[in-house]
Scaffold this active site. Sequence first.
Site, PDB file in Angstrom:
ATOM      1  N   LYS A  70       0.833  -1.194   0.000  1.00  0.00           N
ATOM      2  CA  LYS A  70       0.000   0.000   0.000  1.00  0.00           C
ATOM      3  C   LYS A  70       0.874   1.253   0.000  1.00  0.00           C
ATOM      4  CE  LYS A  70      -3.799   2.008   2.728  1.00  0.00           C
ATOM      5  NZ  LYS A  70      -4.603   1.826   3.973  1.00  0.00           N
ATOM      6  N   HIS A  85      -3.390   0.882  -9.166  1.00  0.00           N
ATOM      7  CA  HIS A  85      -3.854  -0.264  -8.400  1.00  0.00           C
ATOM      8  C   HIS A  85      -5.386  -0.298  -8.372  1.00  0.00           C
ATOM      9  CE1 HIS A  85      -3.666   3.009  -5.410  1.00  0.00           C
ATOM     10  NE2 HIS A  85      -4.662   2.401  -4.811  1.00  0.00           N
ATOM     11  N   LYS A 108      -5.441   8.969   9.552  1.00  0.00           N
ATOM     12  CA  LYS A 108      -5.234   8.437   8.199  1.00  0.00           C
ATOM     13  C   LYS A 108      -4.047   9.131   7.528  1.00  0.00           C
ATOM     14  CE  LYS A 108      -7.930   5.972   6.309  1.00  0.00           C
ATOM     15  NZ  LYS A 108      -7.968   4.483   6.199  1.00  0.00           N
ATOM     16  N   CYS A 120     -14.195   3.113   1.508  1.00  0.00           N
ATOM     17  CA  CYS A 120     -13.332   3.173   0.337  1.00  0.00           C
ATOM     18  C   CYS A 120     -12.027   2.465   0.699  1.00  0.00           C
ATOM     19  CB  CYS A 120     -12.996   4.606  -0.054  1.00  0.00           C
ATOM     20  SG  CYS A 120     -14.216   5.838   0.414  1.00  0.00           S
ATOM     21  N   SER A 121     -11.641   1.472  -0.082  1.00  0.00           N
ATOM     22  CA  SER A 121     -10.416   0.762   0.246  1.00  0.00           C
ATOM     23  C   SER A 121      -9.949  -0.042  -0.966  1.00  0.00           C
ATOM     24  CB  SER A 121     -10.620  -0.143   1.471  1.00  0.00           C
ATOM     25  OG  SER A 121      -9.378  -0.630   1.953  1.00  0.00           O
ATOM     26  N   GLU A 183      -3.535   9.034  -4.731  1.00  0.00           N
ATOM     27  CA  GLU A 183      -4.260   7.871  -5.233  1.00  0.00           C
ATOM     28  C   GLU A 183      -4.166   7.821  -6.748  1.00  0.00           C
ATOM     29  OE1 GLU A 183      -5.431   5.440  -3.668  1.00  0.00           O
ATOM     30  OE2 GLU A 183      -6.329   6.008  -1.769  1.00  0.00           O
ATOM     31  N   GLU A 185      -6.081   4.961  -9.109  1.00  0.00           N
ATOM     32  CA  GLU A 185      -6.858   3.744  -8.933  1.00  0.00           C
ATOM     33  C   GLU A 185      -7.812   3.491 -10.089  1.00  0.00           C
ATOM     34  OE1 GLU A 185      -7.470   3.850  -4.091  1.00  0.00           O
ATOM     35  OE2 GLU A 185      -9.047   4.739  -5.341  1.00  0.00           O
TER      36      GLU A 185
END
Length: 262
Positions: A70, A85, A108, A120-121, A183, A185
């Site tokens: 991560k 990812h 976070k 959200c993950s 991010e 994604e």
Amino acid sequence: MSTTTTQNPTITAGNVLHLFPDVNTSLASSDHVPAGDEDLDGYDEEQTRLMEEVCIVLDNDDNPIGSASKKVCHLMKNINDGLLHRAFSVFLFNAQNQLLLQQRASEKITFPDMWTNTCCSHPLGVPGETGDTLDTAVMGVRRAAQRKLDQELGIRKAQVPLERFRFLTRIHYLAPSDGKWGEHEVDYILFIKVDVDHTPNPNEVQNTRYVSPGELKKMFGEGDLKFTPWFKLICQSMLFEWWEHLDDGLEKYLDEKEIRRM
């Protein structure tokens, strides 16, 4: 908070190791972050531990080509070089069609204190959460959604059965959190309508709120509230139209094959 379009090098199974030596071309469940890691100095201990989780590395068409921690996947220096990812975003509605929002915890590492959708993950590089076809990937993110709804909000799996999650579409977006993290994604959008009991994990979630469409629009007008970039993108594109058809006509929006490039 600005969201940027995705204009990066083309990542393939053939060049991913050359571009990103930290990527594992097989999937693994964890990648230990060494003690004293300078990138993670000063962050919350539990959130630092979660940076060991392994995300699914993709090419631009959502085909899995490896895995990476991560941490590796969320460093802007890698994102700017195209590292991509898989992720998911859950929108959970109660019987009154109110959407459950969460405010991310201050602990976070990415996007702290921001309001966002229910959960959200990322699906992990573990059996059951991966998938190299759309159908198997959707099942993988459903299982990941169950896991994270429990971990973040204390919602037990029995209250959110896999078959109740409805897959709408995928969005491909890139957004910085700060100078170091961000991010990039392919985000699977899942709807579920069910009444649940929830007890937020304070290390993940500092506040929750059920809202109607009008109440959410009012929140966006409040200048002191901040929202995650993926949530804003979804709201600005299709969320309110989908929401309007939650009980009547949502079927026409389900199982979209094309990836929406944001």
